[in-house]
Design a protein around this motif. Sequence first.
Motif, PDB file in Angstrom:
ATOM      1  N   VAL A 263     -11.745  18.983 -36.511  1.00 64.74           N
ATOM      2  CA  VAL A 263     -10.354  18.971 -35.539  1.00 64.74           C
ATOM      3  C   VAL A 263     -10.620  17.444 -34.545  1.00 64.74           C
ATOM      4  O   VAL A 263      -9.730  17.211 -33.765  1.00 64.74           O
ATOM      5  CB  VAL A 263     -10.115  19.955 -34.374  1.00 64.74           C
ATOM      6  CG1 VAL A 263      -9.723  21.274 -35.341  1.00 64.74           C
ATOM      7  CG2 VAL A 263     -11.246  20.226 -33.585  1.00 64.74           C
TER       8      VAL A 263
ATOM      9  N   ALA B  78      -9.085  13.191 -38.200  1.00 64.99           N
ATOM     10  CA  ALA B  78      -8.607  14.592 -38.069  1.00 64.99           C
ATOM     11  C   ALA B  78      -6.914  14.454 -38.298  1.00 64.99           C
ATOM     12  O   ALA B  78      -6.441  15.605 -38.253  1.00 64.99           O
ATOM     13  CB  ALA B  78      -9.023  15.162 -36.449  1.00 64.99           C
ATOM     14  N   ALA B  82      -7.117  18.182 -42.755  1.00 64.63           N
ATOM     15  CA  ALA B  82      -7.627  19.645 -42.186  1.00 64.63           C
ATOM     16  C   ALA B  82      -8.511  20.104 -42.932  1.00 64.63           C
ATOM     17  O   ALA B  82      -8.193  20.219 -44.189  1.00 64.63           O
ATOM     18  CB  ALA B  82      -6.335  20.201 -41.460  1.00 64.63           C
ATOM     19  N   GLY B 103      -6.630  23.640 -32.913  1.00 69.31           N
ATOM     20  CA  GLY B 103      -5.858  23.004 -33.816  1.00 69.31           C
ATOM     21  C   GLY B 103      -4.881  21.832 -33.538  1.00 69.31           C
ATOM     22  O   GLY B 103      -4.509  21.043 -34.043  1.00 69.31           O
ATOM     23  N   ILE B 105      -3.654  18.928 -32.032  1.00 69.41           N
ATOM     24  CA  ILE B 105      -4.620  17.822 -31.611  1.00 69.41           C
ATOM     25  C   ILE B 105      -3.479  16.612 -31.265  1.00 69.41           C
ATOM     26  O   ILE B 105      -2.404  16.774 -31.443  1.00 69.41           O
ATOM     27  CB  ILE B 105      -5.384  17.009 -32.845  1.00 69.41           C
ATOM     28  CG1 ILE B 105      -4.512  16.584 -34.117  1.00 69.41           C
ATOM     29  CG2 ILE B 105      -6.487  17.727 -33.109  1.00 69.41           C
ATOM     30  CD1 ILE B 105      -5.129  16.072 -35.244  1.00 69.41           C
ATOM     31  N   GLN B 152      -2.985  21.681 -36.867  1.00 67.89           N
ATOM     32  CA  GLN B 152      -3.427  20.276 -37.036  1.00 67.89           C
ATOM     33  C   GLN B 152      -2.476  19.407 -38.045  1.00 67.89           C
ATOM     34  O   GLN B 152      -2.480  18.207 -37.421  1.00 67.89           O
ATOM     35  CB  GLN B 152      -4.760  20.540 -37.457  1.00 67.89           C
ATOM     36  CG  GLN B 152      -5.609  19.083 -37.273  1.00 67.89           C
ATOM     37  CD  GLN B 152      -7.148  19.324 -37.883  1.00 67.89           C
ATOM     38  OE1 GLN B 152      -7.794  20.406 -37.940  1.00 67.89           O
ATOM     39  NE2 GLN B 152      -7.601  18.075 -38.242  1.00 67.89           N
TER      40      GLN B 152
END
Lengths: 368, 272
Positions: A263, B78, B82, B103, B105, B152
């Motif tokens: 992440v 990222a 994912a 998740g 971001i 994400q």
Amino acid sequence: MSAAPVPGTLEMAPSGAADRARPVKAGLILFALLAIVAFLGAIAIGPLSIAPGRVLAVIADAVWGEGASLTGAALRERVVVMDVRLPRAMLGALVGAGTAVAGAIMQGVFRNALADPGLVGIAPGAGLAAVAWVVFGGAVAHLLPLGLQGLGLSLAAFAGGLLTTLVIARLATRGGQTSVATLLFAGLALGALASAGTGVMVFIASEQQTREFLFWTMGSLGGATWLKAALAAPFVFALVALSPFLARGLDAMALGEAEAFHVGIDVNRLKRICVVAVAAGVGAAVAAAGVVAFIGLMVPHLARLVIGPGHRALLPAAALLGAAVVLGADILARMIAAPAELPLGVVTALIGAPFFLWLLMGRRAFAG
Amino acid sequence: MHPSGLSARGVSVAIRGKRLVSDVDLDVVPGTVTILVGPNGAGKSTLLKALTGEMRLAAGRVTLDGADIHAMPPRDLAFRRAVLPQAAEVAFPFTVEEVIAIGLIGAQAPDRAAHVARLLQQVDLPGFGGRRYDSLSGGERQRVQLARVLAQIDCARRAYPDGAAPPAFLFLDEPTSSLDLGHQLTVLALAREHARAGGGVLAVLHDLNLAAMVADRMVVLAGGRVVAEGAPGTVLTDDVLARAFGVKVRVGAVPVGPFVLPQSIGAEGLRP
């Protein structure tokens, strides 16, 4: 997935989630109030008892007052508040906040609610350096600047804790990767070595030196001065100021190191920052007040019970609650055997150890 | 050659001198689903870790639109891919919503609760947001992790102006391992949908029939090497399965594609 979807379930979902949302804001307010009450209490309570309202008046008068010469009771109040209890309360709040935030960060990095700053060798390393100072410091004290000579023991403890931690972090890092398991075991090994070294020091120390050292290992705010508080403050404030930037990374670390990387967290960098920050924060606290047991372990646990494990709220909550708990314990330490004073670390251990066992028995899930 | 998408060339991975993956070439093409199959210990998960940037390479190169992923900052990576792990323990008593939020971001959407609720709906866990993650079953946890991964991907897309987002890559390590049949299909449908929307998918699967159903391309790994690759119809042959898995099974064909008949080994075949 046993429950069949019923009409309205979908619409209810967000509000249902909100219903179970953690009382984060209320928890932070509660901890802040506890810290304020404990701070005022620590200044009000003592052989000379001063009403909390008077405490504020005395401080205001000392800071902004015209400096009219005081006499009798008023003078005694000012001396007790300004020269004895206020620096002591300041130092207690700093030690509590620093130790508790450091504990919460360590637990986040180790992904284990039982991790403690002592684990990365800070306490034993600081201990060895402190005893070494007690035994040999007299020979080198004159090398320090004049104003800092009285703080030799504190400075030695700080340097010892920081040095041990850096050595351990170095040992655990191979090719840019820091292994948490190696860090832990290296910490245990070097901690044992430092304890053995401390044993040797105690063996060759004089009886007077041993007593001085014992008092230090049990933790105390008794030697609080404005200078000690001023020296600890930058480290604790830096640690608290840094914590919002660590929060997201520590949350992600709860999923695992690989998942944190996925992440977008630079995991090795996060680990390095945390280890140095914790070593500096705890080193400063230990240097100021000795080893105050269980705060780094107990306070984050308690805070997590109220506001949940999210680090954005947990780290400031730990700072507030840590200050409150250390100040509360110091009040007890001064009251239980008054006019004698129990070592602060003994009080926190007497409260902390049974509390911790109870927590383990009742809430295994929190042990991680 | 400037490959767009995710591309591995001559990739080898070794742990303590032992080669787990040797000289693998592999492309994950945007808009397609690639399924990695192979026997236990073939190096599937290791290869996946090399492709996500998690594991260092002993040799070779993994590039994303031409850039070496092992040189990219974790944060940039990222926003492009994912990863769904095989199984994830969460260290502290986080709620489902808090796990999914990990998740999220980049810039935070103003409607976090609604976003999370929508993701939970997608993985068929409506109303689970306030539940403790550690109180869930294995299959429920797997779907919460999938919702986190989808969160994400959502955020990665939102980080760019409308329609300008480069394809994001979804890596799934045995995403169906703890799921019942219905939810296996849910997860694979989400993977297909990600590819349809222009993203790339690489998934490790054990069930060859599910693999044949969802894959545009299949890659068969055995002993750390690619032994076959291509469309399911060309990869799933009696010969390839015998070489990779060491079992003599028959591959049949129905109108929708190939299928593997474990029953074809007969009762005799079950004897050691």
